[in-house]
Design a protein around this motif. Structure first.
Motif, PDB file in Angstrom:
ATOM      1  N   THR A 155      40.515  40.503  36.494  1.00 43.93           N
ATOM      2  CA  THR A 155      39.198  40.012  36.076  1.00 43.93           C
ATOM      3  C   THR A 155      38.330  39.645  37.272  1.00 43.93           C
ATOM      4  OG1 THR A 155      39.705  37.629  35.941  1.00 43.93           O
ATOM      5  CG2 THR A 155      40.340  39.004  34.055  1.00 43.93           C
ATOM      6  N   THR A 156      38.841  39.830  38.494  1.00 45.19           N
ATOM      7  CA  THR A 156      38.069  39.490  39.687  1.00 45.19           C
ATOM      8  C   THR A 156      37.032  40.574  39.970  1.00 45.19           C
ATOM      9  OG1 THR A 156      39.361  40.650  41.393  1.00 45.19           O
ATOM     10  CG2 THR A 156      40.213  38.519  40.613  1.00 45.19           C
ATOM     11  N   SER A 157      36.135  40.284  40.899  1.00 46.77           N
ATOM     12  CA  SER A 157      35.099  41.249  41.283  1.00 46.77           C
ATOM     13  C   SER A 157      35.509  42.081  42.490  1.00 46.77           C
ATOM     14  CB  SER A 157      33.791  40.509  41.594  1.00 46.77           C
ATOM     15  OG  SER A 157      33.982  39.601  42.673  1.00 46.77           O
ATOM     16  N   GLY A 162      35.122  47.286  46.627  1.00 44.46           N
ATOM     17  CA  GLY A 162      36.150  48.146  47.198  1.00 44.46           C
ATOM     18  C   GLY A 162      37.266  47.379  47.873  1.00 44.46           C
ATOM     19  N   ASP A 163      37.425  46.103  47.518  1.00 46.52           N
ATOM     20  CA  ASP A 163      38.445  45.266  48.155  1.00 46.52           C
ATOM     21  C   ASP A 163      39.787  45.395  47.432  1.00 46.52           C
ATOM     22  OD1 ASP A 163      36.531  44.340  49.909  1.00 46.52           O
ATOM     23  OD2 ASP A 163      36.040  42.585  48.677  1.00 46.52           O
ATOM     24  N   GLY A 184      34.814  52.158  36.406  1.00 40.99           N
ATOM     25  CA  GLY A 184      35.116  53.244  37.329  1.00 40.99           C
ATOM     26  C   GLY A 184      36.351  52.984  38.176  1.00 40.99           C
ATOM     27  N   GLU A 185      36.531  53.842  39.180  1.00 41.22           N
ATOM     28  CA  GLU A 185      37.700  53.749  40.050  1.00 41.22           C
ATOM     29  C   GLU A 185      37.593  52.545  40.980  1.00 41.22           C
ATOM     30  OE1 GLU A 185      40.659  55.347  40.351  1.00 41.22           O
ATOM     31  OE2 GLU A 185      40.095  56.169  38.403  1.00 41.22           O
ATOM     32  N   THR A 186      38.704  51.850  41.148  1.00 46.05           N
ATOM     33  CA  THR A 186      38.799  50.720  42.068  1.00 46.05           C
ATOM     34  C   THR A 186      40.117  50.841  42.822  1.00 46.05           C
ATOM     35  OG1 THR A 186      39.962  49.307  40.478  1.00 46.05           O
ATOM     36  CG2 THR A 186      37.537  49.238  40.440  1.00 46.05           C
TER      37      THR A 186
END
Length: 232
Positions: A155-157, A162-163, A184-186
């Protein structure tokens, strides 16, 4: 997305974006109501203000402390994020969940996952926030983040930037499902997929909560397929 659902049912409605500054939500909602708008969705960071504006709010939105869906004429409020999330995990095997993060979205999930039969463990970089969330909703707190669970929800940002999160994916179970609420992709989802795990991104929740809002406003069932296609 909503417009696609209206069009699929040949409804004479329009869904438009309205940009509102912090502290101005109440006045904006009053103005929209006066103009004849029927309902609104509210996004971060305005969900708490939306709940405060409402004259009537259901138990779930009060428990979460935030509302994302309003009926303007009657000043009613609800939160479709929580129920929408449950829609997206129907049929998953196992009932052990790890939740990464302890912010507003985590509150919505914490309010419904235990009631759906999940044992939830929460981790947050600031441990005090994780402890406060756990105490309020009956969760347990992780000292370190882990993917040793049936369902791991980020649930974090972190994915927005891109971290990477400090996770050891070798701890994952064969059937672990990795769910990132970012669209999307993370890095979180990429690393999970590299281990052969099932992944879900935030678009699934976007559609599910939107469909629930649609149903709450109109009493009609939208085409979730049309809504999903509109955001691809």
């Amino acid at each position: 997305m909503h417009q696609a659902a209206y069009d699929a049912l040949k409804l004479p409605y329009r869904y438009v974006a309205v940009h509102v500054g912090r502290g101005s939500v109440g006045k904006a909602l009053d103005r929209l109501a006066a103009l004849g708008y029927r309902g609104v969705n509210v996004t971060v960071p305005h969900k708490e203000e939306a709940l405060a504006w409402a004259a009537q709010a259901d138990e779930l939105s009060r428990r979460i402390g935030a509302a994302n869906t309003l009926r303007l004429a009657t000043k009613e409020a609800t939160n479709t994020d929580a129920g929408g999330f449950l829609d997206t995990i129907q049929g998953l095997a196992g009932r052990e969940a790890t939740m990464l993060g302890a912010g507003g979205t985590a509150r919505a999930l914490a309010a419904v996952l235990p009631g759906a039969g999940y044992q939830v463990r929460v981790w947050n970089r600031t441990r005090e926030r994780a402890m406060a969330l756990a105490d309020e909703f009956g969760l347990s707190v992780l000292e370190e983040p882990t993917v040793d669970a049936d369902l791991v929800v980020n649930t974090t940002s972190a994915g927005l930037h891109g971290d990477r999160l400090p996770l050891d994916w070798s701890e994952a179970r064969n059937g672990t499902v990795a769910y990132d609420l970012v669209y999307g992709e993370t890095p979180f989802l990429t690393e999970a997929a590299a281990r052969g795990l099932r992944t879900i991104d935030g678009q699934s929740l976007l559609v599910a909560q939107g469909a629930r809002s649609f149903e709450w406003w109109l009493g009609l069932t939208p085409s979730r397929e049309a809504m999903a296609e509109a955001i691809r």
